[in-house]
Design a protein around this motif. Sequence first.
Motif, PDB file in Angstrom:
ATOM      1  N   LEU A  62       6.216  10.446  -7.166  1.00  0.00           N
ATOM      2  CA  LEU A  62       7.517  10.804  -6.606  1.00  0.00           C
ATOM      3  C   LEU A  62       7.358  11.323  -5.183  1.00  0.00           C
ATOM      4  O   LEU A  62       8.101  10.931  -4.272  1.00  0.00           O
ATOM      5  N   GLY A  63       6.394  12.200  -4.982  1.00  0.00           N
ATOM      6  CA  GLY A  63       6.176  12.782  -3.655  1.00  0.00           C
ATOM      7  C   GLY A  63       5.817  11.742  -2.614  1.00  0.00           C
ATOM      8  O   GLY A  63       6.328  11.774  -1.490  1.00  0.00           O
ATOM      9  N   LYS A  64       4.947  10.805  -2.975  1.00  0.00           N
ATOM     10  CA  LYS A  64       4.557   9.754  -2.023  1.00  0.00           C
ATOM     11  C   LYS A  64       5.751   8.882  -1.668  1.00  0.00           C
ATOM     12  O   LYS A  64       6.001   8.591  -0.487  1.00  0.00           O
ATOM     13  N   ILE A 106       0.834  -1.204   0.000  1.00  0.00           N
ATOM     14  CA  ILE A 106       0.000   0.000   0.000  1.00  0.00           C
ATOM     15  C   ILE A 106       0.865   1.249   0.000  1.00  0.00           C
ATOM     16  O   ILE A 106       0.594   2.213  -0.724  1.00  0.00           O
ATOM     17  N   GLN A 107       1.936   1.237   0.773  1.00  0.00           N
ATOM     18  CA  GLN A 107       2.804   2.406   0.842  1.00  0.00           C
ATOM     19  C   GLN A 107       3.785   2.470  -0.325  1.00  0.00           C
ATOM     20  O   GLN A 107       4.280   3.544  -0.656  1.00  0.00           O
ATOM     21  N   ASP A 108       4.060   1.331  -0.965  1.00  0.00           N
ATOM     22  CA  ASP A 108       4.995   1.309  -2.085  1.00  0.00           C
ATOM     23  C   ASP A 108       4.329   1.590  -3.431  1.00  0.00           C
ATOM     24  O   ASP A 108       5.031   1.860  -4.417  1.00  0.00           O
ATOM     25  N   CYS A 157      17.676  13.449   1.220  1.00  0.00           N
ATOM     26  CA  CYS A 157      16.752  12.682   0.377  1.00  0.00           C
ATOM     27  C   CYS A 157      15.715  13.594  -0.276  1.00  0.00           C
ATOM     28  O   CYS A 157      15.464  13.525  -1.484  1.00  0.00           O
ATOM     29  N   ALA A 158      15.127  14.482   0.533  1.00  0.00           N
ATOM     30  CA  ALA A 158      14.077  15.368   0.031  1.00  0.00           C
ATOM     31  C   ALA A 158      14.633  16.400  -0.947  1.00  0.00           C
ATOM     32  O   ALA A 158      13.979  16.741  -1.949  1.00  0.00           O
ATOM     33  N   SER A 159      15.839  16.897  -0.690  1.00  0.00           N
ATOM     34  CA  SER A 159      16.455  17.874  -1.591  1.00  0.00           C
ATOM     35  C   SER A 159      16.732  17.267  -2.958  1.00  0.00           C
ATOM     36  O   SER A 159      16.467  17.884  -4.000  1.00  0.00           O
ATOM     37  N   ALA A 160      17.236  16.048  -2.952  1.00  0.00           N
ATOM     38  CA  ALA A 160      17.481  15.356  -4.215  1.00  0.00           C
ATOM     39  C   ALA A 160      16.171  15.124  -4.962  1.00  0.00           C
ATOM     40  O   ALA A 160      16.112  15.225  -6.194  1.00  0.00           O
ATOM     41  N   HIS A 180       7.535   8.666   2.298  1.00  0.00           N
ATOM     42  CA  HIS A 180       7.685   7.459   3.116  1.00  0.00           C
ATOM     43  C   HIS A 180       9.165   7.135   3.357  1.00  0.00           C
ATOM     44  O   HIS A 180       9.529   6.676   4.438  1.00  0.00           O
ATOM     45  N   ARG A 181       9.999   7.382   2.354  1.00  0.00           N
ATOM     46  CA  ARG A 181      11.419   7.081   2.504  1.00  0.00           C
ATOM     47  C   ARG A 181      12.077   7.988   3.537  1.00  0.00           C
ATOM     48  O   ARG A 181      12.798   7.526   4.418  1.00  0.00           O
ATOM     49  N   GLN A 182      11.815   9.277   3.456  1.00  0.00           N
ATOM     50  CA  GLN A 182      12.489  10.206   4.371  1.00  0.00           C
ATOM     51  C   GLN A 182      11.983  10.100   5.804  1.00  0.00           C
ATOM     52  O   GLN A 182      12.694  10.435   6.741  1.00  0.00           O
ATOM     53  N   MET A 183      10.757   9.600   5.973  1.00  0.00           N
ATOM     54  CA  MET A 183      10.226   9.447   7.330  1.00  0.00           C
ATOM     55  C   MET A 183      10.996   8.414   8.151  1.00  0.00           C
ATOM     56  O   MET A 183      10.966   8.440   9.380  1.00  0.00           O
TER      57      MET A 183
END
Length: 294
Positions: free
Chosen positions: A237-239, A122-124, A256-259, A243-246
């Motif tokens: 991309l945003g989703k 669901i998150q992926d 991660c978010a800047s890239a 989840h990755r940066q959290m």
Amino acid sequence: MIVSGFYKASNLVKSRGEFWRIWMRKMSADSSSLTLRKQQDGIRRIILNNPRKRNALSLSMLESLRENLLTDSHTPDLRVIIISARGPVFSSGHDLKELTSAQGREHHIRVFQTCSEVMTLIQDLPVPVIAMVNGVATAAGCQLVASCDIAVATDKSTFSTPGVSVGLFCSTPAVAIGRAMPRKVVMEMLLTGRPISAQDALLHGLVSRVVCEEQLEETTLAIARRVCECSRPVVALGKSVFHRQMSEGRDEAYACASAAMVENLALWDGQEGVRAFLEKRRPVWSNTDEEAHM
């Protein structure tokens, strides 16, 4: 012209709403499938369809849900998924009949592996998944709500992790719920098994909105339609990055978010959105992964 456009838009919204109401009535008569799936205008509806067993997340139910989530999930026609349920119980969690010693350890492993796969799927997925909850969500059912990107619930809905009361601590539900709510609130739920109300679920971040039952479907569909108005690759991309940066520390999360921001700007839709804003017009999305020529 403006009046005519208004009526056309109103009729379009009404026709879409009527489509879903007709489909829901038709699907209510279908009791052969554990889950039901229908898609229109980019919105996929998945309905847990075993109210006689309180929509328990049996192995068969989990496998059916996984199939409905995965089918054509990367096609541009799919923009958002809504998970709901028939009956007064959204989901009562795992089917305890599958968890007796008679079923054997290998079966137990398969049940929890499949459940974990569905929750992480669901998150992926590249599209947002919305839980539309009207009733009781317990144990793995509560985990399902917590795993979704957005959750809309009725004011009569309740949420609980009662496994401790039957000798089976809700360890896997705690993974998703513990990432959605404050730790001490979650621990009280886990250690006492007592339910929380929809308003408390909203207060602590388990759900996004609480509405009356009459407004549940339209509120959820309004959120889904708004998502459909945005660029699919930008949302994907945003989703993914959220989840990755959290799961990262602060500095790693910013890196991660800047890239991701730079990657976003390299998309054609990223540049189209900037141009449209500067030119004071509505953006025209390509909804593809095409990169801008910079």
